[in-house]
Motif scaffolding. Sequence first.
Motif, PDB file in Angstrom:
ATOM      1  N   UNK A   1      35.362  37.337  42.108  1.00  0.00           N
ATOM      2  CA  UNK A   1      35.328  37.332  40.653  1.00  0.00           C
ATOM      3  C   UNK A   1      36.101  36.180  40.065  1.00  0.00           C
ATOM      4  N   UNK A   2      35.999  36.042  38.745  1.00  0.00           N
ATOM      5  CA  UNK A   2      36.696  35.005  37.992  1.00  0.00           C
ATOM      6  C   UNK A   2      37.815  35.624  37.164  1.00  0.00           C
ATOM      7  N   UNK A   3      38.929  34.865  37.031  1.00  0.00           N
ATOM      8  CA  UNK A   3      40.043  35.294  36.177  1.00  0.00           C
ATOM      9  C   UNK A   3      40.332  34.164  35.194  1.00  0.00           C
ATOM     10  N   UNK A   4      39.865  34.269  33.960  1.00  0.00           N
ATOM     11  CA  UNK A   4      40.151  33.228  32.965  1.00  0.00           C
ATOM     12  C   UNK A   4      41.541  33.435  32.360  1.00  0.00           C
ATOM     13  N   UNK A   5      42.069  32.389  31.705  1.00  0.00           N
ATOM     14  CA  UNK A   5      43.313  32.540  30.947  1.00  0.00           C
ATOM     15  C   UNK A   5      43.094  33.567  29.845  1.00  0.00           C
ATOM     16  N   UNK A   6      44.067  34.433  29.648  1.00  0.00           N
ATOM     17  CA  UNK A   6      43.961  35.481  28.649  1.00  0.00           C
ATOM     18  C   UNK A   6      43.391  36.774  29.187  1.00  0.00           C
TER      19      UNK A   6
END
Length: 429
Positions: free
Chosen positions: A82-87
């Motif tokens: 998965x992806x973890x964006x800022x915020x």
Amino acid sequence: MSHAPELITDAEHLARILAAVPRLPARRVALADGGWVGDVLGRALAADVCSGVDLPGFTNSAMDGYALRAEDAADGELPVVGDIPAGDTRELTCAPGEAWRIMTGAPVPSGTTTVVPVEQSDGGLERVRFTGEVEDGRHIRRRGEDVRIGDVLLRAGTIIAPQHVAVIASAGVDHIEVAPRPRVVVLSTGDELRPAGEALQHGQIHDSNGPMLAALVAAVGAELVEVAHVRDDAGEVARVLERAVATADAVITTGGVSAGAYDVVKAALIEAGEVTFDKVAMQPGKPQGFGLLGERGVPVFTLPGNPMSTLVSFWVFVAPALAHMSGRPAPVWRRGVVRGPGWTCPRGRAQYARVHAVRGADGELAIRANARQGSHHLGELGEANALARVPREARQVETGEMLDVLVLDGPIDAPLAGAYDENVADEKE
């Protein structure tokens, strides 16, 4: 009003002033209010600013890349789960044998031991391979590694500059305490004075003290309320002073404090009782007055009228007083060495010589005096960027001698230049 028949030293006069001027009460600024940044820039903090949060507030990635357990990189290829964006506010876990694509500033999943920059990978979206050695503990910012809750971020007395706004905004506090800028009224007296640009009749001069003091007040971080010209009329001076004291935190007057027949400032303050007029053992600036007027005890500085006397008097007496009132640092005097010709000094008085100061490659502050030092001389003021204090015991300043120096403004890395006379002493006040 009281008179001091004997000369006092400049240090004694300054000590009297600093013992009397009040520290203005601090002002509480709520950071939730709109426009607070512009309101506090240039003001002094009245209390320490302590952090209410850890910085960083959570463990996060220092790079765009992949979060994983370092030992799993030996498998050669890992699935991207998965992806973890800022915020991202999810609380995630990095399980053995998997990787998360992560952005700079995003919270790292628990279990993560390293972040591999995207440049050290094939950039895979579903599976990822790494092209270099993967080191444990890399590119992770740990919670609180910068600042812990309760740490002092800014000390009282700090002059708030734009870079401090980021510190304050990140600290998690809801208010700060700032010292107000002293509100200052400037009064220049004399029938001979005319505004700049106005045609002059015989015996008239343009008012330079009013504009200069207005600029000096702004330069030391105070708030200029009014600049007024007052005629040589004691009644008018008294009325204007009464109005000024009602609205200002400090009043500065120029002229009318010597022993002449038209010294109207003295005459206007004869009945006040709270002002002392001194003869100070200094050149220029011998006639000085100071007192507290009105119910609020507003400081009133009565300075001599010659332009150079006014300039020196402001830096030696008024600037430190305004700094004390607002919690700002006082002007800093440094040690400098005389590199130009020496000069003779007035007997029994500390001399404040106008000098040109430069900083050498070795860090040494070098000074050279203006040729003319009379209190009425303005022509060479453009070449002077500092004051040098010569002790009153001195009779002669020699090349190579060390003096206390106050740099007034501008760069101090230009070459020493100009025509200088070996004897620059002037007995004018």
